[in-house]
Design an enzyme around this catalytic site. Sequence first.
Site, PDB file in Angstrom:
ATOM      1  N   ARG A  85       0.861  -1.181   0.000  1.00  0.00           N
ATOM      2  CA  ARG A  85       0.000   0.000   0.000  1.00  0.00           C
ATOM      3  C   ARG A  85       0.900   1.235   0.000  1.00  0.00           C
ATOM      4  O   ARG A  85       1.674   1.443   0.943  1.00  0.00           O
ATOM      5  CB  ARG A  85      -0.905   0.022   1.240  1.00  0.00           C
ATOM      6  CG  ARG A  85      -1.738   1.275   1.298  1.00  0.00           C
ATOM      7  CD  ARG A  85      -2.614   1.409   2.534  1.00  0.00           C
ATOM      8  NE  ARG A  85      -3.270   2.696   2.483  1.00  0.00           N
ATOM      9  CZ  ARG A  85      -3.371   3.559   3.492  1.00  0.00           C
ATOM     10  NH1 ARG A  85      -2.916   3.245   4.695  1.00  0.00           N
ATOM     11  NH2 ARG A  85      -3.941   4.731   3.324  1.00  0.00           N
ATOM     12  N   HIS A 129      -3.269  10.869   0.376  1.00  0.00           N
ATOM     13  CA  HIS A 129      -2.769  10.690   1.737  1.00  0.00           C
ATOM     14  C   HIS A 129      -2.222  12.044   2.202  1.00  0.00           C
ATOM     15  O   HIS A 129      -1.029  12.222   2.421  1.00  0.00           O
ATOM     16  CB  HIS A 129      -1.713   9.588   1.781  1.00  0.00           C
ATOM     17  CG  HIS A 129      -1.489   8.994   3.148  1.00  0.00           C
ATOM     18  ND1 HIS A 129      -1.546   7.639   3.409  1.00  0.00           N
ATOM     19  CD2 HIS A 129      -1.194   9.577   4.339  1.00  0.00           C
ATOM     20  CE1 HIS A 129      -1.296   7.413   4.700  1.00  0.00           C
ATOM     21  NE2 HIS A 129      -1.068   8.577   5.281  1.00  0.00           N
ATOM     22  N   GLU A 174      -7.792   8.432   5.970  1.00  0.00           N
ATOM     23  CA  GLU A 174      -8.109   9.069   7.245  1.00  0.00           C
ATOM     24  C   GLU A 174      -8.630  10.507   7.110  1.00  0.00           C
ATOM     25  O   GLU A 174      -7.991  11.456   7.604  1.00  0.00           O
ATOM     26  CB  GLU A 174      -6.887   9.078   8.172  1.00  0.00           C
ATOM     27  CG  GLU A 174      -6.358   7.701   8.506  1.00  0.00           C
ATOM     28  CD  GLU A 174      -5.337   7.717   9.634  1.00  0.00           C
ATOM     29  OE1 GLU A 174      -4.971   8.809  10.103  1.00  0.00           O
ATOM     30  OE2 GLU A 174      -4.915   6.630  10.053  1.00  0.00           O
ATOM     31  N   ASN A 304      -7.724   1.811   9.553  1.00  0.00           N
ATOM     32  CA  ASN A 304      -6.464   2.087  10.234  1.00  0.00           C
ATOM     33  C   ASN A 304      -6.784   2.163  11.715  1.00  0.00           C
ATOM     34  O   ASN A 304      -7.737   2.848  12.109  1.00  0.00           O
ATOM     35  CB  ASN A 304      -5.889   3.456   9.829  1.00  0.00           C
ATOM     36  CG  ASN A 304      -5.347   3.478   8.418  1.00  0.00           C
ATOM     37  OD1 ASN A 304      -5.383   2.482   7.701  1.00  0.00           O
ATOM     38  ND2 ASN A 304      -4.853   4.648   8.010  1.00  0.00           N
ATOM     39  N   TYR A 306      -4.757   2.023  15.766  1.00  0.00           N
ATOM     40  CA  TYR A 306      -3.516   1.861  16.528  1.00  0.00           C
ATOM     41  C   TYR A 306      -3.775   1.608  18.007  1.00  0.00           C
ATOM     42  O   TYR A 306      -3.021   0.918  18.664  1.00  0.00           O
ATOM     43  CB  TYR A 306      -2.651   3.116  16.371  1.00  0.00           C
ATOM     44  CG  TYR A 306      -2.075   3.259  14.977  1.00  0.00           C
ATOM     45  CD1 TYR A 306      -0.821   2.750  14.671  1.00  0.00           C
ATOM     46  CD2 TYR A 306      -2.796   3.870  13.955  1.00  0.00           C
ATOM     47  CE1 TYR A 306      -0.287   2.852  13.399  1.00  0.00           C
ATOM     48  CE2 TYR A 306      -2.278   3.975  12.671  1.00  0.00           C
ATOM     49  CZ  TYR A 306      -1.019   3.462  12.400  1.00  0.00           C
ATOM     50  OH  TYR A 306      -0.502   3.554  11.133  1.00  0.00           O
ATOM     51  N   GLU A 372      -3.676  -0.021   7.975  1.00  0.00           N
ATOM     52  CA  GLU A 372      -2.539   0.414   8.812  1.00  0.00           C
ATOM     53  C   GLU A 372      -2.715  -0.097  10.228  1.00  0.00           C
ATOM     54  O   GLU A 372      -3.803   0.012  10.812  1.00  0.00           O
ATOM     55  CB  GLU A 372      -2.465   1.955   8.923  1.00  0.00           C
ATOM     56  CG  GLU A 372      -1.917   2.664   7.735  1.00  0.00           C
ATOM     57  CD  GLU A 372      -1.861   4.181   7.954  1.00  0.00           C
ATOM     58  OE1 GLU A 372      -1.687   4.637   9.106  1.00  0.00           O
ATOM     59  OE2 GLU A 372      -1.996   4.897   6.947  1.00  0.00           O
TER      60      GLU A 372
END
Length: 469
Positions: A85, A129, A174, A304, A306, A372
């Site tokens: 990606r 992005h 995002e 994504n 985290y 991600e």
Amino acid sequence: MDASSAGAMESLRLPAGFRWGAATAAFQIEGSTTADGRGPSIWDTFTAEPGRVIDGSNALVAADSYRRYRDDIALLADLGATDYRFSISWPRVQPGGSGPANAAGLDHYERFVDALGEAGIAPLATLYHWDLPQPLEDAGGWLVRDTASRYADYVGLVLDRLGDRVGRWITLNEPAMTTLEGYALGTQAPGRTLMLGALPTVHHQLLGHGLAVAAIRASGARPGSGPIEVGITNNHTLVVPASEEAADLMAAGAFDLIYNRIFIDPVLTGAYPDLSAFGLAEFPGVEPGDLEAISAPLDFYGVNSYNPTYVAAPAEGSEFALAGLPFEPAAPPEGTLVTGFDWPVVPGAFAELLVGLHRDYGDVLPPVVITENGASYVDEVVPDGDGGLAVHDADRIAYLDGHLRAVAAAIEQGVDVRGYFVWSLMDNFEWAQGYTQRFGLVHVDFETGDRTRKDSYAWYRDLIAAQAG
Ligand code: FCB
């Protein structure tokens, strides 16, 4: 590898056909910011402003990947990655943000995608992005509706040129961060501090997404592209209330709305959620037909994620209360491990997030791709005892292992997850944190550009290889 880690690895299995990849973004790795006619982006402007980037650095060179992309592809090939990606830089393709394509910029991506194909790695291209051409920001950026049309035009130019080589596209990365950090808080480019005045950027980005989906579908599959697959990448966090008290539960609900739901609901259900918690009767800027475009069916949904976010009701007189926000951040439970970014490490929350998406959106949730996930730590480069260099990043391995097990657990609970992309293939320019946060499987010496494979690289390579056996 010792026997115990080999045993642990055996039990981490993802379904046959699962895609194994790593992710990067153009601005964070490429450098060469004026090569081949590239124009300036909002991130070039932002990083040039004193005080914006924590270590005063910029991305003029970054990981030098514009020039060293063949080295990066070799790293991916040795890793056994099925997919890569990466993102395409709008200001390389269309330096002023409108008008004809810059052939030299597209030539680069054509060479790059061809080299990827020769290595047997499937491209998953992100079209945006965060590197908005500066002239578009000067004309109002994502605050103005016209930017959505400019974006769809740019997507058309990319498809005209690369649509015979690339079949899988991510429209936006995002959009939440662009709205919240870029336009509401000003901690990322373009550095505006509009608070709730940033809301139009949600709709204009999502409209851009919808128009891009239509442009990609209209362009269609071509020999060499494989089947067309289109998705969006949203970042999501599991929102955890600081307590079970009504005020904290309400605060968590409000945070969930502004961080998660205003970006996923319109895409999957064709409607914005109720924003009365923010004093809004309706979402600003929506015109007839917009929501139909925004909710066009997708082939996959990029996630994504985290870490979870702990949220409480704002204390009286706190900066959040004064800003009129119905929540404030709370500390994670004592003893929670954190990454170099101070992000809590809670793999169980990742499984819960994925299961929650499946529960809340059911049949309208397309197959999920984790576009991600990863962790930054302070990595030390040491001699490997063989005349070379090594990075022993056991913390990162533990993070990735835990989160991949969470993906496996979510799949067992019925969530259709098709792939996983480590953020990131290599250390890179971490936006407003400059070079202070390293997320790579590969260490980059930002003075020399030298790449050193970390232990996590070998761990991921062995894991991917073990899936085939
Ligand atoms: C995400 C961004 C990505 C990277 C990681 C750490 O929000 O999409 O570019 O910076 O965080």
